[in-house]
Design a protein around this motif. Structure first.
Motif, PDB file in Angstrom:
ATOM      1  N   ILE A   1      16.440  30.460  37.206  1.00 45.53           N
ATOM      2  CA  ILE A   1      16.356  30.632  35.755  1.00 45.53           C
ATOM      3  C   ILE A   1      15.661  29.408  35.180  1.00 45.53           C
ATOM      4  CG2 ILE A   1      17.703  31.089  33.655  1.00 45.53           C
ATOM      5  CD1 ILE A   1      20.027  31.742  35.803  1.00 45.53           C
ATOM      6  N   SER A   2      14.756  29.624  34.228  1.00 48.20           N
ATOM      7  CA  SER A   2      13.987  28.492  33.715  1.00 48.20           C
ATOM      8  C   SER A   2      13.605  28.710  32.256  1.00 48.20           C
ATOM      9  CB  SER A   2      12.715  28.282  34.549  1.00 48.20           C
ATOM     10  OG  SER A   2      11.903  29.443  34.524  1.00 48.20           O
ATOM     11  N   THR A   3      13.319  27.595  31.587  1.00 49.93           N
ATOM     12  CA  THR A   3      12.799  27.625  30.222  1.00 49.93           C
ATOM     13  C   THR A   3      11.459  26.899  30.194  1.00 49.93           C
ATOM     14  OG1 THR A   3      14.026  25.589  29.687  1.00 49.93           O
ATOM     15  CG2 THR A   3      15.076  27.693  29.153  1.00 49.93           C
ATOM     16  N   GLY A   4      10.655  27.202  29.167  1.00 51.25           N
ATOM     17  CA  GLY A   4       9.338  26.594  29.114  1.00 51.25           C
ATOM     18  C   GLY A   4       8.794  26.455  27.714  1.00 51.25           C
ATOM     19  N   HIS A   5       7.653  25.799  27.632  1.00 47.46           N
ATOM     20  CA  HIS A   5       6.982  25.601  26.354  1.00 47.46           C
ATOM     21  C   HIS A   5       6.202  26.837  25.908  1.00 47.46           C
ATOM     22  CE1 HIS A   5       7.100  20.911  26.193  1.00 47.46           C
ATOM     23  NE2 HIS A   5       8.273  21.457  26.422  1.00 47.46           N
ATOM     24  N   ASP A   6       6.319  27.921  26.652  1.00 44.04           N
ATOM     25  CA  ASP A   6       5.779  29.201  26.180  1.00 44.04           C
ATOM     26  C   ASP A   6       6.828  29.965  25.378  1.00 44.04           C
ATOM     27  OD1 ASP A   6       7.463  29.713  28.271  1.00 44.04           O
ATOM     28  OD2 ASP A   6       6.096  31.016  29.377  1.00 44.04           O
ATOM     29  N   LYS A   7       7.877  29.235  24.945  1.00 48.39           N
ATOM     30  CA  LYS A   7       8.919  29.760  24.052  1.00 48.39           C
ATOM     31  C   LYS A   7       9.745  30.870  24.696  1.00 48.39           C
ATOM     32  CE  LYS A   7       6.108  28.809  19.950  1.00 48.39           C
ATOM     33  NZ  LYS A   7       5.532  29.356  18.696  1.00 48.39           N
ATOM     34  N   CYS A   8      10.002  30.755  25.995  1.00 49.13           N
ATOM     35  CA  CYS A   8      10.802  31.796  26.628  1.00 49.13           C
ATOM     36  C   CYS A   8      11.710  31.231  27.709  1.00 49.13           C
ATOM     37  CB  CYS A   8       9.907  32.900  27.198  1.00 49.13           C
ATOM     38  SG  CYS A   8       9.265  32.593  28.842  1.00 49.13           S
ATOM     39  N   VAL A   9      12.740  32.016  28.026  1.00 46.59           N
ATOM     40  CA  VAL A   9      13.558  31.801  29.210  1.00 46.59           C
ATOM     41  C   VAL A   9      13.261  32.946  30.158  1.00 46.59           C
ATOM     42  CG1 VAL A   9      15.526  32.993  28.141  1.00 46.59           C
ATOM     43  CG2 VAL A   9      15.905  31.489  30.106  1.00 46.59           C
ATOM     44  N   SER A  10      13.112  32.641  31.431  1.00 43.68           N
ATOM     45  CA  SER A  10      12.822  33.677  32.421  1.00 43.68           C
ATOM     46  C   SER A  10      13.800  33.559  33.579  1.00 43.68           C
ATOM     47  CB  SER A  10      11.384  33.560  32.938  1.00 43.68           C
ATOM     48  OG  SER A  10      11.238  32.403  33.744  1.00 43.68           O
ATOM     49  N   TRP A  11      14.099  34.685  34.210  1.00 49.01           N
ATOM     50  CA  TRP A  11      14.896  34.651  35.429  1.00 49.01           C
ATOM     51  C   TRP A  11      14.206  35.522  36.467  1.00 49.01           C
ATOM     52  CZ3 TRP A  11      15.973  36.633  30.781  1.00 49.01           C
ATOM     53  CH2 TRP A  11      16.377  37.969  30.655  1.00 49.01           C
ATOM     54  N   MET A  12      14.084  34.940  37.690  1.00 48.15           N
ATOM     55  CA  MET A  12      13.319  35.566  38.766  1.00 48.15           C
ATOM     56  C   MET A  12      14.175  35.672  40.018  1.00 48.15           C
ATOM     57  SD  MET A  12       9.589  33.775  38.237  1.00 48.15           S
ATOM     58  CE  MET A  12       8.794  35.091  39.139  1.00 48.15           C
ATOM     59  N   CYS A  13      13.890  36.663  40.845  1.00 47.87           N
ATOM     60  CA  CYS A  13      14.608  36.881  42.096  1.00 47.87           C
ATOM     61  C   CYS A  13      14.012  35.982  43.180  1.00 47.87           C
ATOM     62  CB  CYS A  13      14.514  38.349  42.515  1.00 47.87           C
ATOM     63  SG  CYS A  13      15.306  38.700  44.102  1.00 47.87           S
ATOM     64  N   THR A  14      14.859  35.164  43.805  1.00 51.79           N
ATOM     65  CA  THR A  14      14.350  34.256  44.830  1.00 51.79           C
ATOM     66  C   THR A  14      14.122  34.977  46.164  1.00 51.79           C
ATOM     67  OG1 THR A  14      16.630  33.593  45.323  1.00 51.79           O
ATOM     68  CG2 THR A  14      15.374  32.201  43.812  1.00 51.79           C
ATOM     69  N   ARG A  15      14.689  36.164  46.326  1.00 47.80           N
ATOM     70  CA  ARG A  15      14.437  36.917  47.556  1.00 47.80           C
ATOM     71  C   ARG A  15      13.027  37.522  47.548  1.00 47.80           C
ATOM     72  NH1 ARG A  15      19.785  38.898  46.334  1.00 47.80           N
ATOM     73  NH2 ARG A  15      21.352  38.015  47.750  1.00 47.80           N
ATOM     74  N   SER A  16      12.685  38.174  46.434  1.00 45.82           N
ATOM     75  CA  SER A  16      11.384  38.851  46.348  1.00 45.82           C
ATOM     76  C   SER A  16      10.318  38.017  45.649  1.00 45.82           C
ATOM     77  CB  SER A  16      11.541  40.180  45.613  1.00 45.82           C
ATOM     78  OG  SER A  16      11.952  39.955  44.265  1.00 45.82           O
ATOM     79  N   GLY A  17      10.745  37.036  44.845  1.00 51.10           N
ATOM     80  CA  GLY A  17       9.797  36.257  44.065  1.00 51.10           C
ATOM     81  C   GLY A  17       9.317  36.959  42.817  1.00 51.10           C
ATOM     82  N   SER A  18       9.920  38.101  42.492  1.00 46.05           N
ATOM     83  CA  SER A  18       9.465  38.892  41.345  1.00 46.05           C
ATOM     84  C   SER A  18      10.209  38.512  40.073  1.00 46.05           C
ATOM     85  CB  SER A  18       9.663  40.389  41.629  1.00 46.05           C
ATOM     86  OG  SER A  18      11.042  40.663  41.836  1.00 46.05           O
ATOM     87  N   MET A  19       9.577  38.765  38.950  1.00 43.39           N
ATOM     88  CA  MET A  19      10.159  38.505  37.642  1.00 43.39           C
ATOM     89  C   MET A  19      11.194  39.583  37.324  1.00 43.39           C
ATOM     90  SD  MET A  19      10.214  36.655  34.830  1.00 43.39           S
ATOM     91  CE  MET A  19       8.705  35.681  35.003  1.00 43.39           C
ATOM     92  N   LEU A  20      12.402  39.156  36.905  1.00 44.22           N
ATOM     93  CA  LEU A  20      13.441  40.100  36.517  1.00 44.22           C
ATOM     94  C   LEU A  20      13.470  40.318  35.012  1.00 44.22           C
ATOM     95  CD1 LEU A  20      16.341  38.863  38.835  1.00 44.22           C
ATOM     96  CD2 LEU A  20      14.859  40.852  39.172  1.00 44.22           C
ATOM     97  N   GLY A  21      13.307  39.237  34.245  1.00 43.62           N
ATOM     98  CA  GLY A  21      13.338  39.394  32.799  1.00 43.62           C
ATOM     99  C   GLY A  21      12.893  38.140  32.072  1.00 43.62           C
ATOM    100  N   ARG A  22      12.544  38.321  30.804  1.00 47.22           N
ATOM    101  CA  ARG A  22      12.153  37.218  29.920  1.00 47.22           C
ATOM    102  C   ARG A  22      12.773  37.454  28.548  1.00 47.22           C
ATOM    103  NH1 ARG A  22       6.465  37.026  31.965  1.00 47.22           N
ATOM    104  NH2 ARG A  22       6.139  34.985  32.946  1.00 47.22           N
ATOM    105  N   HIS A  23      13.060  36.355  27.859  1.00 47.43           N
ATOM    106  CA  HIS A  23      13.485  36.450  26.464  1.00 47.43           C
ATOM    107  C   HIS A  23      12.747  35.367  25.696  1.00 47.43           C
ATOM    108  CE1 HIS A  23      16.074  37.269  23.000  1.00 47.43           C
ATOM    109  NE2 HIS A  23      16.134  35.953  22.833  1.00 47.43           N
ATOM    110  N   TYR A  24      12.161  35.745  24.549  1.00 50.92           N
ATOM    111  CA  TYR A  24      11.330  34.820  23.790  1.00 50.92           C
ATOM    112  C   TYR A  24      12.073  34.274  22.568  1.00 50.92           C
ATOM    113  CZ  TYR A  24       7.241  35.943  26.585  1.00 50.92           C
ATOM    114  OH  TYR A  24       6.367  36.072  27.623  1.00 50.92           O
TER     115      TYR A  24
END
Length: 344
Positions: free
Chosen positions: A64-87
Motif C-alpha cells: 500500500i502506498s501514497t504519492g504526489h499524484d494525490k492518491c493511495v494505491s494498493w497492489m497485489c505482491t503475488r501478481s504485481g497487479s493494481m487492486l485499487g486506487r483512491h484519489y
C-alpha cells in the motif's frame, strides 16, 4: 535505481524491502539471510508521481502506498497487479495501516487525514479528521490502544482517540518547526517527536490530559463586551473604535488584547510554551499547573526521518544535512527497564 528514492518499507520477518521512487514506481527486493545480497523481485507501477509512503501487509500480500499524484494505491505482491486506487484533492504525504481491520490512515498536504476501509478491489471513506492548520507530515498508529498521532507543518501534534469513538482529540505544542517524525511507545505510554530544527520531544501520555477548547466566535469581547473592528453597528452605537479579536487558549473565549495581556504555559492541555490566555484564566493557573509534562532535547541537526528500536531504546535520525545519528534513549524513555532488554 532508475529514479531517485523517496520512500522505503522493510519487512523484517520476510526480509523484503520496498523502495518508492520519484517516478512513481515501487521496486521490491529480497535480502539474503546473511544480509550481504539484495535480489530484485519486481517493479510495481504504483503512482504517476513521487511515492511518499509505503507499507506492506504480509497477511493479504498487499503493498500500500501514497504519492504526489494525490492518491493511495494498493497492489497485489503475488501478481504485481493494481487492486485499487483512491484519489484526494491534495498530495498524499503519509500513511499508516491497521493490518487487522484493513483500515488505512492517509495524511495530505491540505492538513486533512482520511480514514479508508480497503477491500480487494474497492474502498470506502469512513471519516475525515480535520484539526491541523498545516500539511500532515507524519502519522503513527497504535493498534493496541487504537490511538492515531499526527504531526504537521503547523508545529503541532494531535492525538486522535479512534478507539474511544467519541471524537476526543488532544493537542500537543512544544516544537518550533514542523514535526517530521513521531513514534508512540505503547509500553511506557510515551510519544517521541522530532522536528525540522532538530528538536526532540518526549511526551508523557500516561496522565489524564485536557482537550484544548474550540475557539468561540463573537462580535464583541466576551469579557468587557467592547466591539471587534468588524462590528460596525456596535461601534456606531457606542461611538467607539473596534478592537482586534484574540482567543484564550485555555477557555476558548473571544477576547480583546486588554483582557488577555498575560501568557502562560499549560502543559496538561498540551501547551508546553507560553500562549495567550485571558486574565481570569491566568489567575486560575497555579504554579504546579505549569510543570512540564515533556522533556526536550536538541538534536543539533535537521531531522527529516526517525526510527525507534523500542526493545533496546535506540533511535536513529537522519536529515537533509546528510547526517545520520544513533541515540541511546534509555535514560529518557526507560525502554530497557520496561522490556527487560539491555540498552545494547
Amino acid at each position: 535505481m532508475s529514479s531517485p528514492c523517496s520512500a522505503m518499507a522493510y519487512h523484517h520477518d520476510s526480509r523484503r524491502i520496498f523502495v518508492g521512487q520519484d517516478n512513481g514506481a515501487i521496486m521490491e527486493f529480497h535480502i539474503s539471510e546473511d544480509f550481504n545480497k539484495m535480489n530484485f523481485v519486481k517493479t510495481y507501477p504504483a503512482h504517476q508521481n513521487r511515492v511518499s509512503a509505503i507499507t506492506f501487509c504480509l497477511a493479504s500480500e498487499w503493498v500500500i502506498s501514497t504519492g504526489h499524484d494525490k492518491c493511495v494505491s494498493w497492489m497485489c505482491t503475488r501478481s504485481g497487479s493494481m487492486l485499487g486506487r483512491h484519489y484526494f484533492t491534495s498530495w498524499a504525504s503519509c500513511l499508516q495501516y491497521d493490518h487487522e481491520t484493513q483500515h488505512a490512515f492517509v495524511g495530505d498536504y491540505s492538513g486533512q487525514i482520511t480514514l479508508l476501509k480497503l477491500e480487494q478491489n474497492t474502498c470506502s471513506v469512513i471519516t475525515t479528521l480535520k484539526g491541523h492548520e498545516g500539511s500532515i507530515t507524519s502519522l503513527w498508529w497504535d493498534p493496541v490502544q487504537r490511538l492515531l498521532f499526527s504531526g504537521a507543518s503547523d508545529h503541532s501534534i494531535i492525538m486522535w482517540d479512534i478507539g474511544g469513538r467519541k471524537g476526543r482529540t488532544l493537542l500537543l505544542q512544544g516544537h518550533h518547526d514542523k514535526v517530521q517524525a513521531i513514534c508512540y511507545l505503547q509500553l511506557t505510554r510515551q510519544l517521541v517527536s522530532c522536528s525540522a530544527d532538530g528538536g526532540i520531544a518526549v511526551w508523557n501520555m500516561d496522565i489524564s490530559r485536557e482537550e484544548a477548547p474550540q475557539w468561540l466566535e463573537s462580535d464583541s469581547c466576551q469579557k468587557c463586551e467592547q466591539p471587534f473592528f468588524w462590528n460596525i453597528k456596535q461601534m456606531w452605537d457606542t461611538k467607539t473604535i473596534g478592537l482586534r479579536q484574540h482567543h484564550c487558549r485555555k477557555c476558548g473565549q473571544a477576547v480583546c488584547g486588554k483582557c488577555s495581556t498575560k501568557r502562560s504555559s499549560y502543559p496538561i492541555m498540551g501547551f508546553e510554551f507560553q500562549v495567550r490566555v485571558c486574565d481570569s484564566c491566568f489567575e486560575s493557573i497555579k504554579d504546579e499547573d505549569r510543570t512540564s509534562l515533556a522533556t526536550f532535547h536538541e538534536g543539533k541537526h535537521n531531522i527529516s526521518h526517525m526510527s525507534m528500536d523500542i526493545s533496546r531504546g535506540l533511535m536513529v535520525t537522519c536529515g537533509s544535512d546528510r547526517i545520520v545519528k544513533i541515540w541511546d534513549m534509555t535514560p529518557v524513555v526507560g525502554c530497557s527497564l520496561a522490556t527487560g532488554f539491555s540498552s545494547r
